[in-house]
Design an enzyme around this catalytic site. Structure first.
Site, PDB file in Angstrom:
ATOM      1  N   HIS A  63       3.735-132.950   6.553  1.00  0.00           N
ATOM      2  CA  HIS A  63       4.181-132.929   5.122  1.00  0.00           C
ATOM      3  C   HIS A  63       3.737-134.087   4.384  1.00  0.00           C
ATOM      4  O   HIS A  63       3.881-135.050   4.710  1.00  0.00           O
ATOM      5  CB  HIS A  63       5.748-132.511   5.054  1.00  0.00           C
ATOM      6  CG  HIS A  63       6.526-133.669   5.248  1.00  0.00           C
ATOM      7  ND1 HIS A  63       7.024-134.512   4.265  1.00  0.00           N
ATOM      8  CD2 HIS A  63       7.230-134.026   6.470  1.00  0.00           C
ATOM      9  CE1 HIS A  63       7.837-135.609   4.735  1.00  0.00           C
ATOM     10  NE2 HIS A  63       7.960-135.197   5.832  1.00  0.00           N
ATOM     11  N   ASP A 169       6.912-142.233   5.400  1.00  0.00           N
ATOM     12  CA  ASP A 169       7.447-140.600   5.912  1.00  0.00           C
ATOM     13  C   ASP A 169       7.017-139.701   4.678  1.00  0.00           C
ATOM     14  O   ASP A 169       7.698-139.647   3.369  1.00  0.00           O
ATOM     15  CB  ASP A 169       9.099-140.647   5.815  1.00  0.00           C
ATOM     16  CG  ASP A 169       9.428-139.280   6.185  1.00  0.00           C
ATOM     17  OD1 ASP A 169       8.848-138.565   6.364  1.00  0.00           O
ATOM     18  OD2 ASP A 169      10.844-139.274   6.103  1.00  0.00           O
ATOM     19  N   GLU A 198       8.870-130.209   2.599  1.00  0.00           N
ATOM     20  CA  GLU A 198       9.808-130.671   3.771  1.00  0.00           C
ATOM     21  C   GLU A 198      11.104-131.239   3.549  1.00  0.00           C
ATOM     22  O   GLU A 198      12.165-130.828   4.051  1.00  0.00           O
ATOM     23  CB  GLU A 198       8.686-131.317   4.749  1.00  0.00           C
ATOM     24  CG  GLU A 198       9.442-131.485   6.249  1.00  0.00           C
ATOM     25  CD  GLU A 198      10.260-132.510   6.487  1.00  0.00           C
ATOM     26  OE1 GLU A 198      10.809-132.411   7.544  1.00  0.00           O
ATOM     27  OE2 GLU A 198      10.252-133.506   5.776  1.00  0.00           O
ATOM     28  N   GLU A 199      11.064-132.154   2.807  1.00  0.00           N
ATOM     29  CA  GLU A 199      12.305-132.817   2.470  1.00  0.00           C
ATOM     30  C   GLU A 199      13.352-132.316   1.941  1.00  0.00           C
ATOM     31  O   GLU A 199      14.646-132.689   1.871  1.00  0.00           O
ATOM     32  CB  GLU A 199      12.015-134.501   1.605  1.00  0.00           C
ATOM     33  CG  GLU A 199      10.932-135.259   2.245  1.00  0.00           C
ATOM     34  CD  GLU A 199      11.505-135.770   3.521  1.00  0.00           C
ATOM     35  OE1 GLU A 199      12.561-135.729   3.688  1.00  0.00           O
ATOM     36  OE2 GLU A 199      10.602-136.846   4.105  1.00  0.00           O
ATOM     37  N   HIS A 307      13.603-143.360   5.033  1.00  0.00           N
ATOM     38  CA  HIS A 307      14.050-143.050   3.679  1.00  0.00           C
ATOM     39  C   HIS A 307      14.548-144.238   3.004  1.00  0.00           C
ATOM     40  O   HIS A 307      15.414-144.199   2.012  1.00  0.00           O
ATOM     41  CB  HIS A 307      15.219-141.915   3.896  1.00  0.00           C
ATOM     42  CG  HIS A 307      14.860-140.545   4.105  1.00  0.00           C
ATOM     43  ND1 HIS A 307      15.355-139.558   3.996  1.00  0.00           N
ATOM     44  CD2 HIS A 307      13.568-140.392   4.740  1.00  0.00           C
ATOM     45  CE1 HIS A 307      14.611-138.329   4.382  1.00  0.00           C
ATOM     46  NE2 HIS A 307      13.470-138.890   4.918  1.00  0.00           N
TER      47      HIS A 307
END
Lengths: 337, 349
Positions: A63, A169, A198-199, A307
């Site tokens: 992603h 990420d 995706e998140e 994150h």
């Protein structure tokens, strides 16, 4: 030789969930010379296709979206109120520099009655705001509109074998796929999918898998770690190699796939570790349950401080991941059931 | 057919969600005693087809996976760290017997800190799974030879205990007892000339996101479906809204359930004088029925449940009589499905 500029360009590109156009352009520029065709689908997934002759389809999915903030309101003094896009920790997002798609910069802070030492632990998404230097609603609205998204502006730090930045990420994995596509030899049709959203609930992956219908899909995403002070016990460590996914909170990988990847790693002398992640889901789950089911596996890069604006990974794991992808694509026999 | 014998074989074969290879083979072996048309798909869903191939297709589904754990790490002292694969309550683990399905089956126990060594207040706190360790009795080097990160850990398999009153206790009756109920459906229907096409599916990974229900229903693309799973029976601490009587077949009714599938099952029970009750589902059923309903263009779906006590422990308790009645209700419903199936399912104006 690690192509640090490529990694940096991909990691630093703007692209919160649903606004992936800029990062799409960056990745497209890198993959175009390496494959036969590059296209985007209806949802915005970027798909790089390299033709093969075996009649089998091998899909990689990584992603490309990142977490961020979305403007929900502009007050009369020109402060922007925001909501989170994906898993944002308000404390991590207080007192940060941010950037909008149109280049507007700002800083975040949170409502506090303290004027001395301020505790960002009190920050909540409802009391977070963005200061773009505007002195009135009109001035702010001329620069930013409701629904615009901001991402954290972080420095790309080279720390020996490690690199750190926001949006590692999952851009570090996108970069690993690009790295693997260089000099990739495969008898199979290879589809490298850079997925959207995706998140915010694994939105892009299923559509891509539905159309491509691969015989095997390997997901590339970051994983957690167990090698920092007082962390939740987990076996994965930075620098210990490509992490072959066995399970995460969203998916359980069929043994026939992860043992195949391990055999490929051993055969090609690629350092690997096993990845059992206690929390967090990945695109893998959406792909697995597409249509009548798809055989899936995963290769992960352990990433510290997930994150946060200082997500930190290891370049050796990056290199091992790219090498393992390339070696997997070179296999004549894919796992099957 | 000897239901107890099959339940014993099925529940003593490990098959933690996502790792159902072995139990899938055992189920296919039993399916083959009723029909030659047996297969499994890429997910390991196991299927058996029988009846009239030109008739409407009805899918009958029960899941084969079991809750369990996975090896997440091996400590320097040889203790094995575990991670919850699906639905295991960490409160029931300390002091339990497990097996690690590694290179070989390794027996182990989940330890617990003795009360003598606990600090004040510890006994009011629940254990968390990341604090629990499995003890195999082996030193670290030997543990690492036999066991790897990613191996599954299941409750120790032992034959079900026969309790009084045709009641049995054991592990994984959720939901393999219901897989056996579907075999009993095949047994009942084996000499019956059906108008419909029946596909029985023992699904995988129900405990982990209903993945077998999603992919299985897509694969078969049936005209209608019935899922069978367990529900809660009365037990200490449970409220009436949570359970159905132990000796009654629970027939689900609610938004997730097609009204005519409910009616079909209800009438089947009534015509056979089988004791049943409506199991009101005011939200998601948490079963394969939940996802079967929304596959492809939508599938009319019903749900039958077997009341069970102590769900997700190694001492789940069921009544073999109720189990048999569940099978009779499903078989009766299947017998009613014919060429006029669209009228049967058509909603009233």
């Amino acid at each position: 030789m690690t192509d640090m500029n490529m990694i940096k360009d991909i990691v630093k590109a703007y692209g919160p969930s649903g606004r992936e156009q800029k990062v799409t352009e960056v990745i497209r520029s890198f993959v175009e010379p390496l494959v036969d065709e590059v296209y985007t689908d209806t949802l915005g997934n970027l798909i790089a296709h390299k033709r093969g002759t075996s009649g089998k389809k091998l899909m990689f999915i990584s992603h490309m979206d990142q977490i961020g903030l979305i403007v929900t309101d502009i007050d009369e003094k020109g402060f922007l109120r925001v909501a989170n896009i994906g898993g944002v920790s308000p404390a991590m997002y207080a007192a940060r520099a941010v950037r909008f798609e149109n280049g507007v910069r700002g800083v975040t802070h949170f409502e506090t009655e303290t004027s001395g030492f301020m505790n960002p632990g009190k920050a909540a998404i409802g009391n977070l705001f963005v200061d773009i230097g505007a002195e009135s609603r009109e001035e702010a609205a001329a620069k930013v509109s409701l629904g615009d998204m901001a991402v954290v502006e972080a420095e790309f730090l080279e720390l020996g074998n490690r690199v750190s930045c926001a949006a590692m990420d999952n851009r570090i994995c996108c970069a690993a796929v690009v790295e693997a596509l260089k000099e990739m030899k495969s008898e199979h049709d290879v589809y490298a999918v850079f997925s959207v959203q995706e998140e915010v609930g694994i939105r892009g992956a299923g559509a891509a898998a539905y159309v491509i219908q691969p015989d095997l899909c390997i997901n590339l995403d970051v994983t957690l770690y167990g090698d920092t002070p007082k962390c939740v016990p987990m076996a994965m460590k930075l620098g210990e190699g490509a992490a072959i996914k066995i399970m995460d909170a969203s998916v359980i990988i069929p043994p026939v796939v992860y043992t195949w990847l391990e055999d490929v790693a051993v055969k090609n002398d690629i350092k690997y570790q096993r990845d059992v992640m206690r929390m967090g889901g990945t695109d893998t789950s959406a792909v697995q349950k597409t249509r009548g089911g798809i055989l899936v596996g995963g290769i992960s890069i352990p990433l510290r401080y997930m994150h946060s604006p200082v997500e930190t990974g290891d370049l050796r794991d990056f290199a091992a991941t790219a090498a393992l992808l390339r070696a997997a694509a070179a296999e004549a026999e894919l796992p099957h059931r | 057919m000897d239901m107890f014998q099959i339940i014993t074989e099925l529940t003593t074969t490990p098959g933690v969600s996502g790792n159902e290879d072995r139990v899938c083979e055992v189920i296919k072996k039993w399916f083959r005693t009723y029909t030659d048309d047996v297969w499994s798909d890429v997910m390991n869903n196991a299927y058996a087809r029988f009846g009239n191939p030109d008739g409407p297709t009805i899918l009958l589904m029960a899941h084969m996976d079991e809750i369990g754990m996975m090896v997440a790490g091996i400590e320097d002292n040889g203790m094995v760290r575990i991670y919850n694969v699906a639905g295991v309550d960490p409160r029931v683990l300390p002091g339990s017997e497990v097996q690690i399905n590694g290179k070989e089956t390794v027996p182990a126990v989940v330890g617990a800190l003795p009360p003598h060594l606990q600090k004040a207040g510890d006994n009011t706190k629940n254990y968390k799974i990341e604090d629990l360790l499995c003890d195999t009795g082996l030193p670290a080097e030997e543990v690492k030879e036999l066991i790897r990160i990613g191996d599954t850990v299941s409750f120790r398999t032992f034959p079900p205990m026969k309790l009084k009153n045709n009641t049995i206790a054991g592990k994984t009756f959720d939901d393999r007892a219901c897989v056996v109920a579907l075999m009993e459906v095949m047994e009942i229907l084996k000499n019956y000339k059906l108008e419909c096409n029946v596909v029985v599916c023992a699904s995988i990974q129900e405990e982990n996101g209903l993945k077998g229900g999603i992919t299985g229903a897509h694969h078969i693309d049936p005209d209608m479906a019935i899922a069978i799973d367990v529900c809660h029976a009365p037990q200490p601490g449970a409220k009436p809204v949570d359970y159905t009587a132990f000796d009654k077949v629970a027939i689900a009714r609610g938004g997730n359930i097609h009204p005519k599938m409910y009616k079909l099952l209800k009438e089947s029970a009534e015509e056979q004088n089988i004791s049943w009750d409506t199991d009101v589902m005011f939200a998601r059923t948490g079963t394969d029925a939940w996802t079967i309903q929304i596959q492809r263009g939508g599938i009319p779906t019903g749900l039958i449940s077997l009341p069970l006590r102590y769900m997700h422990t190694s001492v789940e308790v069921i009544s073999l009589d109720t189990l048999k009645n569940c099978a009779k209700v499903i078989a009766g419903a299947v017998q009613k499905i014919g060429a006029d199936w669209e009228e049967t399912l058509c909603l009233d104006d």
